[in-house]
Design a protein around this motif. Structure first.
Motif, PDB file in Angstrom:
ATOM      1  N   ILE A   1      -4.221  13.953  -6.955  1.00  0.00           N
ATOM      2  CA  ILE A   1      -3.331  14.196  -5.814  1.00  0.00           C
ATOM      3  C   ILE A   1      -4.136  14.259  -4.522  1.00  0.00           C
ATOM      4  CG2 ILE A   1      -1.851  15.950  -4.758  1.00  0.00           C
ATOM      5  CD1 ILE A   1      -0.785  16.511  -7.623  1.00  0.00           C
ATOM      6  N   THR A   2      -5.239  14.983  -4.545  1.00  0.00           N
ATOM      7  CA  THR A   2      -6.052  15.052  -3.331  1.00  0.00           C
ATOM      8  C   THR A   2      -6.690  13.704  -3.004  1.00  0.00           C
ATOM      9  OG1 THR A   2      -7.988  15.815  -4.564  1.00  0.00           O
ATOM     10  CG2 THR A   2      -6.546  17.494  -3.633  1.00  0.00           C
ATOM     11  N   ASN A   3      -7.060  12.937  -4.033  1.00  0.00           N
ATOM     12  CA  ASN A   3      -7.658  11.620  -3.779  1.00  0.00           C
ATOM     13  C   ASN A   3      -6.642  10.616  -3.245  1.00  0.00           C
ATOM     14  OD1 ASN A   3     -10.256  12.330  -4.537  1.00  0.00           O
ATOM     15  ND2 ASN A   3      -9.930  11.786  -6.668  1.00  0.00           N
ATOM     16  N   THR A   4      -5.406  10.673  -3.714  1.00  0.00           N
ATOM     17  CA  THR A   4      -4.400   9.737  -3.198  1.00  0.00           C
ATOM     18  C   THR A   4      -3.933  10.121  -1.799  1.00  0.00           C
ATOM     19  OG1 THR A   4      -2.656  10.939  -4.374  1.00  0.00           O
ATOM     20  CG2 THR A   4      -3.541   8.962  -5.432  1.00  0.00           C
TER      21      THR A   4
ATOM     22  N   VAL B   1       1.304   4.262 -16.548  1.00  0.00           N
ATOM     23  CA  VAL B   1       1.906   3.762 -15.308  1.00  0.00           C
ATOM     24  C   VAL B   1       1.183   4.339 -14.093  1.00  0.00           C
ATOM     25  CG1 VAL B   1       4.030   3.710 -13.952  1.00  0.00           C
ATOM     26  CG2 VAL B   1       4.131   3.374 -16.411  1.00  0.00           C
ATOM     27  N   CYS B   2       0.802   5.613 -14.158  1.00  0.00           N
ATOM     28  CA  CYS B   2       0.076   6.239 -13.058  1.00  0.00           C
ATOM     29  C   CYS B   2      -1.293   5.587 -12.870  1.00  0.00           C
ATOM     30  CB  CYS B   2      -0.074   7.731 -13.339  1.00  0.00           C
ATOM     31  SG  CYS B   2      -0.917   8.628 -12.047  1.00  0.00           S
ATOM     32  N   THR B   3      -1.983   5.314 -13.962  1.00  0.00           N
ATOM     33  CA  THR B   3      -3.276   4.639 -13.883  1.00  0.00           C
ATOM     34  C   THR B   3      -3.122   3.255 -13.269  1.00  0.00           C
ATOM     35  OG1 THR B   3      -4.053   5.860 -15.823  1.00  0.00           O
ATOM     36  CG2 THR B   3      -5.273   3.876 -15.235  1.00  0.00           C
ATOM     37  N   GLY B   4      -2.077   2.552 -13.657  1.00  0.00           N
ATOM     38  CA  GLY B   4      -1.819   1.236 -13.080  1.00  0.00           C
ATOM     39  C   GLY B   4      -1.507   1.304 -11.600  1.00  0.00           C
ATOM     40  N   ALA B   5      -0.753   2.309 -11.180  1.00  0.00           N
ATOM     41  CA  ALA B   5      -0.428   2.450  -9.754  1.00  0.00           C
ATOM     42  C   ALA B   5      -1.665   2.772  -8.929  1.00  0.00           C
ATOM     43  CB  ALA B   5       0.634   3.543  -9.566  1.00  0.00           C
ATOM     44  N   ILE B   6      -2.535   3.605  -9.464  1.00  0.00           N
ATOM     45  CA  ILE B   6      -3.765   3.940  -8.737  1.00  0.00           C
ATOM     46  C   ILE B   6      -4.679   2.719  -8.652  1.00  0.00           C
ATOM     47  CG2 ILE B   6      -5.867   5.328  -8.820  1.00  0.00           C
ATOM     48  CD1 ILE B   6      -4.145   7.602  -9.974  1.00  0.00           C
TER      49      ILE B   6
ATOM     50  N   SER C   1       0.819  -1.208   0.000  1.00  0.00           N
ATOM     51  CA  SER C   1       0.000   0.000   0.000  1.00  0.00           C
ATOM     52  C   SER C   1       0.856   1.262   0.000  1.00  0.00           C
ATOM     53  CB  SER C   1      -0.933  -0.015   1.199  1.00  0.00           C
ATOM     54  OG  SER C   1      -1.717   1.144   1.224  1.00  0.00           O
ATOM     55  N   GLY C   2       1.929   1.270   0.763  1.00  0.00           N
ATOM     56  CA  GLY C   2       2.795   2.441   0.811  1.00  0.00           C
ATOM     57  C   GLY C   2       3.526   2.691  -0.485  1.00  0.00           C
ATOM     58  N   ALA C   3       3.944   1.604  -1.139  1.00  0.00           N
ATOM     59  CA  ALA C   3       4.647   1.759  -2.416  1.00  0.00           C
ATOM     60  C   ALA C   3       3.710   2.271  -3.496  1.00  0.00           C
ATOM     61  CB  ALA C   3       5.270   0.433  -2.833  1.00  0.00           C
ATOM     62  N   ALA C   4       2.483   1.767  -3.532  1.00  0.00           N
ATOM     63  CA  ALA C   4       1.520   2.226  -4.531  1.00  0.00           C
ATOM     64  C   ALA C   4       1.156   3.687  -4.290  1.00  0.00           C
ATOM     65  CB  ALA C   4       0.269   1.347  -4.495  1.00  0.00           C
ATOM     66  N   LYS C   5       1.021   4.061  -3.033  1.00  0.00           N
ATOM     67  CA  LYS C   5       0.671   5.445  -2.712  1.00  0.00           C
ATOM     68  C   LYS C   5       1.783   6.397  -3.111  1.00  0.00           C
ATOM     69  CE  LYS C   5      -0.972   8.380   1.021  1.00  0.00           C
ATOM     70  NZ  LYS C   5      -1.380   8.456   2.413  1.00  0.00           N
ATOM     71  N   SER C   6       3.011   6.056  -2.776  1.00  0.00           N
ATOM     72  CA  SER C   6       4.122   6.951  -3.124  1.00  0.00           C
ATOM     73  C   SER C   6       4.358   6.998  -4.633  1.00  0.00           C
ATOM     74  CB  SER C   6       5.390   6.543  -2.385  1.00  0.00           C
ATOM     75  OG  SER C   6       5.776   5.237  -2.749  1.00  0.00           O
ATOM     76  N   ALA C   7       4.210   5.852  -5.315  1.00  0.00           N
ATOM     77  CA  ALA C   7       4.385   5.830  -6.772  1.00  0.00           C
ATOM     78  C   ALA C   7       3.298   6.644  -7.453  1.00  0.00           C
ATOM     79  CB  ALA C   7       4.380   4.396  -7.285  1.00  0.00           C
ATOM     80  N   ALA C   8       2.056   6.472  -7.033  1.00  0.00           N
ATOM     81  CA  ALA C   8       0.949   7.222  -7.629  1.00  0.00           C
ATOM     82  C   ALA C   8       1.105   8.715  -7.364  1.00  0.00           C
ATOM     83  CB  ALA C   8      -0.378   6.717  -7.078  1.00  0.00           C
TER      84      ALA C   8
END
Length: 170
Positions: free
Chosen positions: A86-89, A147-152, A3-10
């Protein structure tokens, strides 16, 4: 993906996409302004079918008009998606992540449409340096937005899986 990796990547990709979409919007807005100012002079000497063509630009080729319009559209939607993403993540819960994923997917599809016109314009040739910059930026943005869509999406699936295992409501 944790979860932390996906959040920081997104989050990082959304910041990067915001900067790139601002640059794309600025270049595309300049091209539209240049086209509006100079199209009357150059289109008046063209033959009849090209003169009544609704999207004619005095620079580039016949794909330039469509490319610039769709790049401007993708840029404006991309800026809005990046800011709301950004606000949603930052919130990082299921409903916010699904909202960010849906808007990210829409922005990616518009960016792919602009990338298709960029590839057509590259194939036809006869573009100046500012349009080449816009073409390259759109092609790069189509990859980073994917890549951003995939991370989200990965983050949303991780949050749902964590809620299911903890007995939370989905």
């Amino acid at each position: 993906m944790a979860s932390g990796a996906a959040k920081s990547a997104a989050f990082f990709l959304l910041i990067l996409n915001l900067v790139l979409y601002i640059i794309v919007t600025a270049i595309a807005a300049w091209a539209v302004n240049h086209g509006v100012k100079n199209s009357h002079d150059t289109a008046s000497v063209l033959s009849i079918p090209a003169r009544i063509f609704p999207i004619y630009f005095p620079m580039g080729n016949m794909a330039t008009g469509f490319f610039v319009i769709f790049s401007l559209l993708a840029g404006v939607v991309g800026i809005a998606t990046s800011i709301t993403g950004i606000t949603n993540t930052i919130q990082w819960n299921t409903s916010h992540l699904y909202s960010a994923a849906a808007s990210s997917l829409i922005t990616w599809s518009l960016t792919l449409l602009a990338m298709g016109f960029a590839c057509k314009e590259i194939h036809l040739g006869w573009t100046d340096s500012k349009l080449r910059t816009l073409e390259v930026m759109i092609i790069i943005l189509s990859g980073t937005q994917l890549v951003c869509t995939g991370a989200i999406h990965a983050g949303a699936e991780d949050v749902v899986a964590r809620q299911r295992t903890s007995g939370g409501r989905v």
